[in-house]
Design an enzyme around this catalytic site. Structure first.
Site, PDB file in Angstrom:
ATOM      1  CG  ASN A   1      -4.981  -8.936  16.009  1.00  0.00           C
ATOM      2  OD1 ASN A   1      -5.048  -8.250  15.058  1.00  0.00           O
ATOM      3  ND2 ASN A   1      -4.572 -10.078  15.910  1.00  0.00           N
TER       4      ASN A   1
ATOM      5  CE1 TYR B   1       0.341   1.082   3.715  1.00  0.00           C
ATOM      6  CE2 TYR B   1       1.477   2.590   1.877  1.00  0.00           C
ATOM      7  CZ  TYR B   1       0.573   2.621   3.106  1.00  0.00           C
ATOM      8  OH  TYR B   1       0.636   3.646   3.796  1.00  0.00           O
TER       9      TYR B   1
ATOM     10  CG  ASP C   1      -0.487  -0.772  18.939  1.00  0.00           C
ATOM     11  OD1 ASP C   1      -0.472   0.031  18.154  1.00  0.00           O
ATOM     12  OD2 ASP C   1       0.119  -1.953  18.669  1.00  0.00           O
ATOM     13  CB  ILE C   2      -1.172  -6.161  18.520  1.00  0.00           C
ATOM     14  CG1 ILE C   2      -0.191  -5.386  17.540  1.00  0.00           C
ATOM     15  CG2 ILE C   2      -2.357  -6.651  18.225  1.00  0.00           C
ATOM     16  CD1 ILE C   2       0.161  -6.294  16.493  1.00  0.00           C
TER      17      ILE C   2
ATOM     18  N   GLY D   1       1.884   3.612  16.684  1.00  0.00           N
ATOM     19  CA  GLY D   1       2.807   3.587  15.480  1.00  0.00           C
ATOM     20  C   GLY D   1       3.151   5.124  15.409  1.00  0.00           C
TER      21      GLY D   1
HETATM   22  N1  SER Z   1       4.957   6.447   4.166  1.00  0.00           N
HETATM   23  C1  SER Z   1       4.452   5.314   3.421  1.00  0.00           C
HETATM   24  C2  SER Z   1       5.162   4.479   2.926  1.00  0.00           C
HETATM   25  O1  SER Z   1       6.338   4.701   2.426  1.00  0.00           O
HETATM   26  C3  SER Z   1       3.459   6.097   2.373  1.00  0.00           C
HETATM   27  O2  SER Z   1       2.150   5.786   2.850  1.00  0.00           O
HETATM   28  O3  SER Z   1       5.052   3.158   2.874  1.00  0.00           O
END
Ligand code: SER
Length: 314
Positions: free
Chosen positions: A53, A143, A35-36, A12
């Site tokens: 995973n 999130y 990583d996957i 990432g």
């Molecule tokens: N950069 C992230 C987001 O925008 C914030 O943790 O989801």
């Protein structure tokens, strides 16, 4: 005993640069990228890689068994914008991935675990300016909810089981090596690519949307600084507020114009990410990070902008 480090979610935006930084400090063979997806970047040939995973407990256990890591960085997650498109998957990955890793870290006596949190743990009723470490937190994205719950689990594992788990609430991260993965702050990366390619950009956030941001060099340096800090200096076992620089799309565009005078910024309306951004802080009070492990950002807006454009031009 020498350190063995697992980086879960190594492909990432953060992992790509963290793996390289850790390999230069600890030696390539001692940092296992996981990583996957198959890695595209310099990670591929520079050291060990495993397909993992984090929701697959058997495979995860097998890499703990194989490497007996002394440190684990868990970066695999769904971010704010992508999370809203698939809330249950975001919850599952962000929460059960964390619990799987925390449990294995106990079994394998991993000395230190790192897990990133985010400014998304704050919500509409959190103070917006210089948001303090401790305040009302009412995140309204899945999130943010998963990150806030994850912070509580980290502190819980520290208090109940003595696990040395450390965490930072990242702001929006700006970098040129790897693409950001579906966040609300991604405009601040896309804008640089489009400025160089097309001389214009249409921002999905409005002109005056101010958000906390940070250049990746600072984020990586701060992360390793926290992991290297003596445990007894750390009073926060949920996650540290962490600040770099705050700006709006308009202010960022003005800075880019100093390098690309004809650059034009327009704004698109009704993007769902606007509502997420409006619920987040504008700036962060990171005095705990400063006092307890000496955190100080190095990149301001001008230095970051110049460095982004210089590297992307190459
Ligand atoms: N950069 C992230 C987001 O925008 C914030 O943790 O989801």
């Amino acid at each position: 005993m020498s350190d063995k480090i697992l980086v879960l979610g190594s492909n990432g935006q953060i992992g790509t640069e963290l793996v390289t930084a850790l390999r230069s400090g600890y030696g390539s063979d001692n940092v296992v990228a996981c990583d996957i997806r198959r890695p595209d970047y310099e990670i591929k040939n520079a050291g060990p890689f495993e397909f993992v995973n984090v929701l697959d407990k058997e495979i995860l256990k097998a890499v703990f068994e194989k490497y007996k890591p002394t440190q684990v960085y868990l970066l695999a997650a769904l971010l704010s914008a992508t999370g809203e498109q698939n809330p249950k998957l975001a919850w599952d990955l962000n929460m059960n991935g964390l619990l799987n890793v925390l449990d294995l870290a106990l079994v394998y006596k991993t000395a230190k675990v790192y897990w990133p949190s985010s400014i998304a743990v704050f919500g509409p009723n959190s103070p917006k300016v210089n948001t303090p470490q401790f305040c009302t937190m009412d995140p309204n994205t899945v999130y943010g909810i998963s990150k806030l719950a994850g912070e509580r689990w980290c502190e819980y594992y520290h208090q109940k089981y003595g696990l040395d788990v450390r965490s930072i609430r990242y702001p929006g991260l700006i970098s040129w090596k790897a693409a950001p993965g579906g966040g609300t702050t991604d405009y601040a990366v896309h804008i640089f690519h489009e400025a160089l390619k097309k001389g214009s950009y249409s921002s999905f956030l409005s002109a005056e949307t101010e958000l906390p941001m940070m250049y990746m060099d600072d984020a990586i340096r701060g992360t390793i600084q926290l992991m290297d800090a003596p445990a007894e200096n750390l009073s926060i076992r949920s996650s540290y507020n962490f600040a770099g620089v705050s700006f709006t799309p308009e202010v960022l565009a003005a800075e880019i114009k100093k390098h690309i005078p004809d650059f034009k910024l327009t704004y698109s309306e009704n993007d769902p990410r606007q509502e997420i951004a409006d619920s987040w802080p504008k700036s962060i009070d990171d005095s705990y990070a400063n006092k307890e492990w000496g955190w100080k950002p190095d990149f301001d807006l001008a230095k970051m902008t110049a460095d982004m454009l210089m590297n992307l031009k190459k």
